[in-house]
Write a protein that holds these residues in place. Structure first.
Motif, PDB file in Angstrom:
ATOM      1  N   CYS A 242      36.253  37.723  33.652  1.00  0.00           N
ATOM      2  CA  CYS A 242      35.538  36.253  33.181  1.00  0.00           C
ATOM      3  C   CYS A 242      35.442  34.819  31.867  1.00  0.00           C
ATOM      4  O   CYS A 242      36.266  35.676  31.528  1.00  0.00           O
ATOM      5  CB  CYS A 242      33.959  37.093  32.886  1.00  0.00           C
ATOM      6  SG  CYS A 242      33.129  38.415  33.930  1.00  0.00           S
ATOM      7  N   GLY A 243      35.117  34.149  33.120  1.00  0.00           N
ATOM      8  CA  GLY A 243      34.308  32.681  31.837  1.00  0.00           C
ATOM      9  C   GLY A 243      33.976  33.047  31.012  1.00  0.00           C
ATOM     10  O   GLY A 243      33.641  33.650  30.593  1.00  0.00           O
TER      11      GLY A 243
ATOM     12  N   VAL B 206      28.501  33.614  31.183  1.00  0.00           N
ATOM     13  CA  VAL B 206      28.454  34.340  32.985  1.00  0.00           C
ATOM     14  C   VAL B 206      27.188  34.636  32.199  1.00  0.00           C
ATOM     15  O   VAL B 206      26.253  34.367  31.871  1.00  0.00           O
ATOM     16  CB  VAL B 206      28.901  35.852  31.837  1.00  0.00           C
ATOM     17  CG1 VAL B 206      28.147  36.456  33.403  1.00  0.00           C
ATOM     18  CG2 VAL B 206      30.312  35.400  31.737  1.00  0.00           C
TER      19      VAL B 206
ATOM     20  N   ASP C 184      30.185  30.849  35.163  1.00  0.00           N
ATOM     21  CA  ASP C 184      31.824  30.653  36.123  1.00  0.00           C
ATOM     22  C   ASP C 184      32.304  32.086  37.042  1.00  0.00           C
ATOM     23  O   ASP C 184      32.343  31.614  37.260  1.00  0.00           O
ATOM     24  CB  ASP C 184      32.843  30.796  35.129  1.00  0.00           C
ATOM     25  CG  ASP C 184      32.904  29.291  33.766  1.00  0.00           C
ATOM     26  OD1 ASP C 184      32.589  28.777  34.247  1.00  0.00           O
ATOM     27  OD2 ASP C 184      32.922  29.375  32.790  1.00  0.00           O
ATOM     28  N   ASP C 185      31.262  32.725  36.220  1.00  0.00           N
ATOM     29  CA  ASP C 185      30.954  34.219  36.601  1.00  0.00           C
ATOM     30  C   ASP C 185      29.570  34.866  36.993  1.00  0.00           C
ATOM     31  O   ASP C 185      28.721  34.248  36.186  1.00  0.00           O
ATOM     32  CB  ASP C 185      31.750  35.497  36.272  1.00  0.00           C
ATOM     33  CG  ASP C 185      33.627  34.744  36.081  1.00  0.00           C
ATOM     34  OD1 ASP C 185      33.986  35.619  37.071  1.00  0.00           O
ATOM     35  OD2 ASP C 185      33.508  34.361  35.685  1.00  0.00           O
TER      36      ASP C 185
ATOM     37  N   VAL D  34      38.257  43.057  37.086  1.00  0.00           N
ATOM     38  CA  VAL D  34      38.192  41.334  36.484  1.00  0.00           C
ATOM     39  C   VAL D  34      37.652  40.906  35.652  1.00  0.00           C
ATOM     40  O   VAL D  34      37.405  41.399  34.581  1.00  0.00           O
ATOM     41  CB  VAL D  34      36.925  40.912  38.093  1.00  0.00           C
ATOM     42  CG1 VAL D  34      37.089  40.915  39.278  1.00  0.00           C
ATOM     43  CG2 VAL D  34      35.895  41.346  37.074  1.00  0.00           C
TER      44      VAL D  34
ATOM     45  N   ALA E 168      33.960  34.998  45.310  1.00  0.00           N
ATOM     46  CA  ALA E 168      34.441  35.351  44.594  1.00  0.00           C
ATOM     47  C   ALA E 168      34.494  35.384  43.319  1.00  0.00           C
ATOM     48  O   ALA E 168      35.940  36.312  42.397  1.00  0.00           O
ATOM     49  CB  ALA E 168      35.946  33.999  44.871  1.00  0.00           C
ATOM     50  N   LYS E 169      33.596  34.669  42.579  1.00  0.00           N
ATOM     51  CA  LYS E 169      33.609  35.030  41.563  1.00  0.00           C
ATOM     52  C   LYS E 169      31.382  35.492  41.066  1.00  0.00           C
ATOM     53  O   LYS E 169      31.197  35.200  40.294  1.00  0.00           O
ATOM     54  CB  LYS E 169      32.749  33.380  41.041  1.00  0.00           C
ATOM     55  CG  LYS E 169      34.114  32.636  40.963  1.00  0.00           C
ATOM     56  CD  LYS E 169      34.882  32.935  40.351  1.00  0.00           C
ATOM     57  CE  LYS E 169      35.611  32.120  39.343  1.00  0.00           C
ATOM     58  NZ  LYS E 169      37.307  32.440  38.436  1.00  0.00           N
TER      59      LYS E 169
ATOM     60  N   GLY F 277      29.966  26.344  40.362  1.00  0.00           N
ATOM     61  CA  GLY F 277      29.665  26.892  39.671  1.00  0.00           C
ATOM     62  C   GLY F 277      27.975  26.429  39.489  1.00  0.00           C
ATOM     63  O   GLY F 277      27.804  26.564  37.401  1.00  0.00           O
TER      64      GLY F 277
ATOM     65  N   ASP G 106      29.143  32.275  46.800  1.00  0.00           N
ATOM     66  CA  ASP G 106      30.509  31.689  46.308  1.00  0.00           C
ATOM     67  C   ASP G 106      30.927  33.712  45.757  1.00  0.00           C
ATOM     68  O   ASP G 106      31.103  33.700  44.054  1.00  0.00           O
ATOM     69  CB  ASP G 106      30.651  30.967  45.167  1.00  0.00           C
ATOM     70  CG  ASP G 106      31.873  30.830  45.521  1.00  0.00           C
ATOM     71  OD1 ASP G 106      33.046  31.656  45.505  1.00  0.00           O
ATOM     72  OD2 ASP G 106      32.777  30.081  43.780  1.00  0.00           O
TER      73      ASP G 106
ATOM     74  N   HIS H 251      30.735  39.768  41.427  1.00  0.00           N
ATOM     75  CA  HIS H 251      31.134  40.553  41.177  1.00  0.00           C
ATOM     76  C   HIS H 251      30.169  41.864  40.369  1.00  0.00           C
ATOM     77  O   HIS H 251      29.183  41.848  40.201  1.00  0.00           O
ATOM     78  CB  HIS H 251      32.014  40.798  39.711  1.00  0.00           C
ATOM     79  CG  HIS H 251      33.001  40.059  39.373  1.00  0.00           C
ATOM     80  ND1 HIS H 251      34.420  39.137  40.478  1.00  0.00           N
ATOM     81  CD2 HIS H 251      32.692  38.654  38.197  1.00  0.00           C
ATOM     82  CE1 HIS H 251      34.409  38.002  40.257  1.00  0.00           C
ATOM     83  NE2 HIS H 251      34.234  37.035  38.893  1.00  0.00           N
TER      84      HIS H 251
END
Length: 664
Positions: free
Chosen positions: A523-524, A527, A613-614, A521, A508-509, A597, A506, A511
């Protein structure tokens, strides 16, 4: 009106009048002494340059008085009693040059390191101490000093101070009831288990320090200033375990109550000033504060000393902010501001400030790569951002016969340093940067609040290039065709590096750290950081301070195993801050994939899943040298610098750029 006028008032230490309120803080002079215990030419030039830069009082680094009880390999630090005639001859040349600039100079005299001698400087010599206590770094028990040896060292202090006065020094500083060095080991009950007149009560534990000042005053006169490096608090939780800022803990070393009592006694014994900090080698990040410590971290301790004794108080501790320094003089926190590493970075700090040109002061990063790190590893004092520090003559700007037109591709630290040096020497550099600002990796690296000086260095380079009228073109990616079409005498490729990335599923999450630090970006709340090196740990700390739940996953057996700071003060503090800020760590863990996740990693105990989340990748950088390779056989005078040549650190990017640009 000039806002910092009070920093340029005259002041006194005993009989010695100083032209301003700035002192050069003592720093280990490794590499600045010769085999006979004198100052070599590097040492003479180094101290003289700081006097030329406007500093009112120069305090040298450690000069040993004894080389028999605690033998030291030479050349290392100077020794004022090893060959007195030679010491006076070399030191006299230095003091005379310093005095030409209206500065005063004190010689720092050391009674020895005892249990804290750094192993690379110890050689084969057995460590000594007040009692049979553990060495700070080695798995060894120290040998207790005999009373006769103590008396011998005390006499050597008198000899050393007499030689200093003869050599033209204006006073001496005793090293130290501070940082856990030998004399401090006698003063602290944890280290001193003696039952003779040098152990037990506080007065007995301070007897060594008392006899030293009495001996010096008897030999050199009551009006000869004798100052003391002094730590009123040890910041120790246990042997080899230091406390962190704000942490509640039980002090096992010297606490503040005893610190105040001891200070009063030491002044009563005859010390003319106290040079105040806090800490010990067991809490090394206090005495040698990394960027993770706040600026002006000794202020409340200096103020406490100022309120309890009636002698001048000197204070260092990341005091390069002139507004803070001026306020400390105004509110009675201290009498003299000491600058250590800031004067390594820029010897002209004081003159630039006096001329209201503070924006042109080259900032210290508190990285300790060039100073304490190199002292620790290589027995050499230098500076990461100033390649000329301690090498003023050897690294002087070289004259040129013909001005060359030089293309520099890349505006990171290597490209900026090369352009700066070339312009100073009279060449014609033109710098191109593909991005929108100068600084390269200083920009993401300086995002955390504790790395503010990275951004300050980037801004300094911008001002310097503007001052030197270096043409800078931003937002322009140079091609090989442009280089070949240009009329350049030489080309420097400093195109930096790119983060190593890989797919985890995944993506997209997932970085790169630079994208998160640069704000590309967000982050949630949960992390996970892959990679526990310097970038990973600093990014984790920054995110944790924002209230995020952070986990570090590291493939090796411990954090900061590679590419970490050279200096233990930095790496040990950063390592301690990780659990203190509730950052979870999984070592010996190899990440496999990230989806729904959850990050899956393989550990010695089997597969584990970490909710996130990231995910942030902090797994290193790779050289961006494609342009160099395109030009390698087409440009006669071509250089590759910085991360484009080899991924390293800020210090080597600056040093390599200086070397090439100074001989081009």
């Amino acid at each position: 009106m000039f806002p910092y006028a009070n920093l340029f008032e005259k002041t006194r230490i005993g009989s010695c009048e100083l032209k301003n309120r700035f002192a050069m803080a003592p720093m280990g002079p490794l590499g600045l002494g010769d085999a006979e215990g004198g100052f070599n030419q590097r040492g003479i030039d180094y101290y003289t340059e700081r006097a030329k830069g406007g500093t009112g009082l120069i305090i040298t680094g450690v000069t040993f008085v004894d080389n028999e009880v605690e033998e030291h390999a030479m050349p290392s630090c100077p020794c004022s009693t090893y060959n007195p005639v030679h010491f006076v001859r070399t030191a006299r040349e230095m003091t005379e040059r310093i005095h030409a600039y209206g500065a005063k100079v004190f010689l720092q005299l050391s009674g020895g390191f005892g249990r804290v001698t750094i192993p690379t400087n110890l050689g084969e010599f057995p460590p000594v101490a007040p009692s049979a206590i553990p060495h700070r770094w080695l798995d060894k028990t120290c040998r207790p000093l005999t009373v006769e040896e103590i008396h011998s060292i005390v006499k050597k202090f008198g000899d050393g101070a007499y030689n200093a006065k003869r050599a033209g020094f204006d006073g001496v500083q005793i090293h130290a009831v501070h940082e856990g060095y030998l004399i401090d080991q006698f003063a602290i009950s944890l280290f001193n288990n003696r039952t003779d007149e040098y152990g037990g009560s506080l007065e007995n534990r301070l007897r060594f320090a008392k006899e030293i000042v009495e001996e010096i005053k008897s030999r050199c006169g009551q009006d000869f200033p004798v100052t003391l490096r002094y730590s009123p608090k040890s910041m120790m939780k246990d042997w080899r375990v230091g406390a962190l800022p704000g942490e509640e803990f039980q002090e096992v070393g010297r606490d503040l109550d005893e610190g105040v009592e001891a200070a009063k006694l030491l002044v009563e014994y005859g010390y003319d000033a106290l040079d105040v900090d806090v800490g010990t080698y067991d809490a090394w990040w206090w005495n040698h504060p990394p960027m993770y410590q706040e600026k002006g971290l000794y202020r409340k301790y200096a103020k406490l000393m100022k309120e309890n004794v009636n002698v001048p108080i000197l204070m260092a501790g990341r005091m390069d902010n002139p507004e803070m320094a001026s306020a400390c003089i105004a509110d009675g926190t201290c009498d003299i501001i000491s600058l250590g590493r800031p004067l390594l970075a820029d010897p002209d700090y004081v003159n630039k400030l006096r001329a209201n040109r503070y924006e042109f002061v080259r900032p210290c990063l508190s990285c300790q790569e060039g100073c304490m790190g190199r002292v620790q590893e290589y027995s050499a004092l230098n500076c990461a951002v100033n390649p000329q520090a301690c090498r003023e003559r050897d690294m002087a700007y070289q004259p040129i016969c013909r001005s060359k037109k030089v293309l520099i591709v890349g505006g990171g630290v290597a490209g900026c340093e090369a352009a700066r040096v070339l312009a100073i020497r009279g060449h014609q550099p033109h710098l191109f940067e593909a991005g929108s600002q100068l600084g390269g990796n200083l920009i993401p690296g300086g995002t955390p609040d504790f790395k503010e000086d990275d951004h300050a260095l980037a801004a300094w380079y911008g001002r310097e290039l503007e001052r030197l009228s270096v043409p800078v073109t931003l937002n322009h990616k140079v091609t090989a065709a442009e280089v070949l079409a240009g009329d350049y005498d030489a080309v420097i490729v400093a195109t930096g590096s790119t983060p190593k990335v890989f797919s985890l599923g995944d993506d997209a999450k997932v970085h790169a750290a630079a994208d998160v630090l640069n704000g590309k970006v967000t982050c949630g709340d949960k992390v996970t950081i892959v990679g526990g090196g310097l970038v990973g740990c600093e990014t984790a700390l920054w995110l944790a301070k924002q209230g995020k739940q952070v986990t570090i996953v590291e493939a090796l057996g411990k954090l900061l195993a590679v590419n970490g700071p050279l200096c233990h003060a930095n790496s040990e503090m950063l390592g301690a801050l990780i659990p203190y800020n509730n950052i979870q760590v999984a070592t010996n863990a190899k990440v496999q994939h990230f989806e729904n996740g959850a990050l899956t990693a393989q550990t010695p105990k089997g597969e584990c899943k970490l909710e996130a989340d990231d995910v942030i990748l902090c797994v290193g950088y790779k050289e961006e040298d494609s342009l160099y390779k395109e030009l390698e056989f087409a440009v006669p005078e071509l250089y590759c610098l910085g991360d484009a040549r080899k991924v390293a650190n800020i210090m080597y990017a600056i040093w390599d750029a200086f070397e090439v640009a100074n001989h081009l």
